[in-house]
Design a protein around this motif. Structure first.
Motif, short mmCIF file in Angstrom:
data_model
loop_
_atom_site.label_atom_id
_atom_site.label_comp_id
_atom_site.label_asym_id
_atom_site.label_seq_id
_atom_site.Cartn_x
_atom_site.Cartn_y
_atom_site.Cartn_z
N ILE A 124 60.94 155.72 91.17
CA ILE A 124 62.35 155.32 91.26
C ILE A 124 62.97 155.54 89.88
O ILE A 124 62.26 155.77 88.90
N LEU A 125 64.27 155.42 89.80
CA LEU A 125 64.95 155.58 88.51
C LEU A 125 64.77 154.35 87.63
O LEU A 125 65.01 153.23 88.05
N HIS A 126 64.33 154.58 86.38
CA HIS A 126 64.35 153.55 85.36
C HIS A 126 65.24 154.04 84.22
O HIS A 126 65.58 155.22 84.15
N ASN A 127 65.63 153.15 83.33
CA ASN A 127 66.41 153.55 82.16
C ASN A 127 65.93 152.79 80.93
O ASN A 127 66.20 151.61 80.77
N ILE A 128 65.19 153.52 80.10
CA ILE A 128 64.65 152.92 78.87
C ILE A 128 65.77 152.61 77.89
O ILE A 128 66.57 153.49 77.55
N THR A 162 63.82 147.38 77.14
CA THR A 162 64.43 146.87 78.37
C THR A 162 64.75 148.05 79.28
O THR A 162 64.59 149.21 78.89
N CYS A 163 65.21 147.74 80.48
CA CYS A 163 65.61 148.76 81.44
C CYS A 163 66.99 148.40 81.95
O CYS A 163 67.22 147.28 82.40
N ASP A 164 67.92 149.34 81.87
CA ASP A 164 69.30 149.07 82.31
C ASP A 164 69.45 149.07 83.83
O ASP A 164 70.48 148.66 84.34
N VAL A 165 68.44 149.54 84.54
CA VAL A 165 68.51 149.53 86.01
C VAL A 165 67.99 148.19 86.56
O VAL A 165 68.53 147.65 87.51
N HIS A 166 66.93 147.68 85.90
CA HIS A 166 66.30 146.43 86.36
C HIS A 166 66.37 145.43 85.21
O HIS A 166 65.57 145.48 84.28
N SER A 167 67.35 144.53 85.31
CA SER A 167 67.69 143.65 84.18
C SER A 167 66.54 142.77 83.70
O SER A 167 66.52 142.33 82.55
N TRP A 168 65.56 142.50 84.58
CA TRP A 168 64.46 141.61 84.22
C TRP A 168 63.35 142.29 83.45
O TRP A 168 62.48 141.65 82.88
N MET A 169 63.36 143.63 83.44
CA MET A 169 62.26 144.34 82.77
C MET A 169 62.32 144.13 81.26
O MET A 169 63.33 144.36 80.62
N LEU A 170 61.19 143.68 80.71
CA LEU A 170 61.12 143.39 79.29
C LEU A 170 59.73 143.75 78.75
O LEU A 170 58.72 143.41 79.35
CU LIG Z 1 63.61 149.88 85.52
#
Ligand SMILES: [Cu+2]
Length: 232
Positions: A124-128, A162-170
């Motif tokens: 899926i799309l992620h955004n570093i 972080t990931c701008d697509v999934h706000s919880w990713m840390l």
């Molecule tokens: Cu993501």
């Protein structure tokens, strides 16, 4: 005969030099010692849970954000233990962070300056998106077809991921000045090998609990145990 001996000596000399050049480990590691760190925290585990309603087939329906992970015997996971004063060239270790299940895996990565491999095994799309000061910040989409991205971090610094697509990713990437570091496991343990003998300040860093230090003396061929207790 003398010529033959001379040639033999020359070959032996070249072979000897090659052997020295290919010796593994950092420069000056010969006769180094080992540091076994036990990082503890007497406080409670801090885990936040968040409902997820995006990409749930890959991310699940609940995100678990592990701020403080405490294991058996108060062992603190995800702490970076390092020996900033030790001298040694980077070993060229490979560092990888995977985006898997909409989490950064591992949660904390330590590396020497150089390239970091960013994997996307989620399809899926992620955004570093990184937060840093010494290194240029990155804000880059990683579409599902882009399985691997290489990014350079040249300066020692602790970088938030972080990931701008999934706000919880840390996640965290600790770029260290030398190869003498480790990240604590679920028991709060980290082992650092081939440390040149000497007196050092050992540092433990944790994303929520900050930093603590301890003085140690490393002796050739010996293991030095160091206990570091993190405070709130
Ligand atoms: Cu993501």
């Amino acid at each position: 005969m003398r010529k033959v001996i001379g040639a033999f000596l020359a070959i032996a000399l070249v072979a000897g030099v090659a052997a020295v050049a290919h010796r593994p480990g950092p420069a000056g590691a010969q006769g180094g010692g080992t540091i076994e760190a036990a990082v503890t925290y007497a406080g409670a585990q801090v885990v936040e849970k968040l409902k997820v309603n995006k990409d749930t087939e890959k991310c699940g329906t609940e995100a678990v954000i592990e701020k403080v992970v405490v294991g058996p015997n108060k062992g603190l996971a995800n702490a970076v233990v390092s020996v900033p004063g030790a001298k040694g060239a980077p070993k060229g270790m490979k560092a990888t962070v995977d985006q898997h299940g909409c989490k950064f895996v591992p949660h904390v990565t330590a590396m020497t300056p150089g390239e970091l491999e960013l994997k996307n095994s989620d399809d899926i799309l992620h955004n570093i998106h990184t937060y840093s000061t010494a290194n240029p910040s990155i804000n880059k989409a990683q579409p599902k077809f882009k399985k691997v991205m290489m990014e350079k971090f040249e300066k020692p610094e602790i970088i938030k991921l972080t990931c701008d697509v999934h706000s919880w990713m840390l996640g965290w990437v600790a770029v260290m000045p030398n190869p003498f570091f480790g990240v604590t496991d679920a028991n709060g343990a980290a082992k650092i090998d081939s440390v040149p003998p000497g007196k050092y300040t050992v540092e433990a860093w944790h994303e929520t609990l900050g930093k603590q230090t301890k003085e140690v003396e490393v002796k050739a061929g010996q293991t030095t145990k160091v206990a570091i207790e993190m405070k709130k």
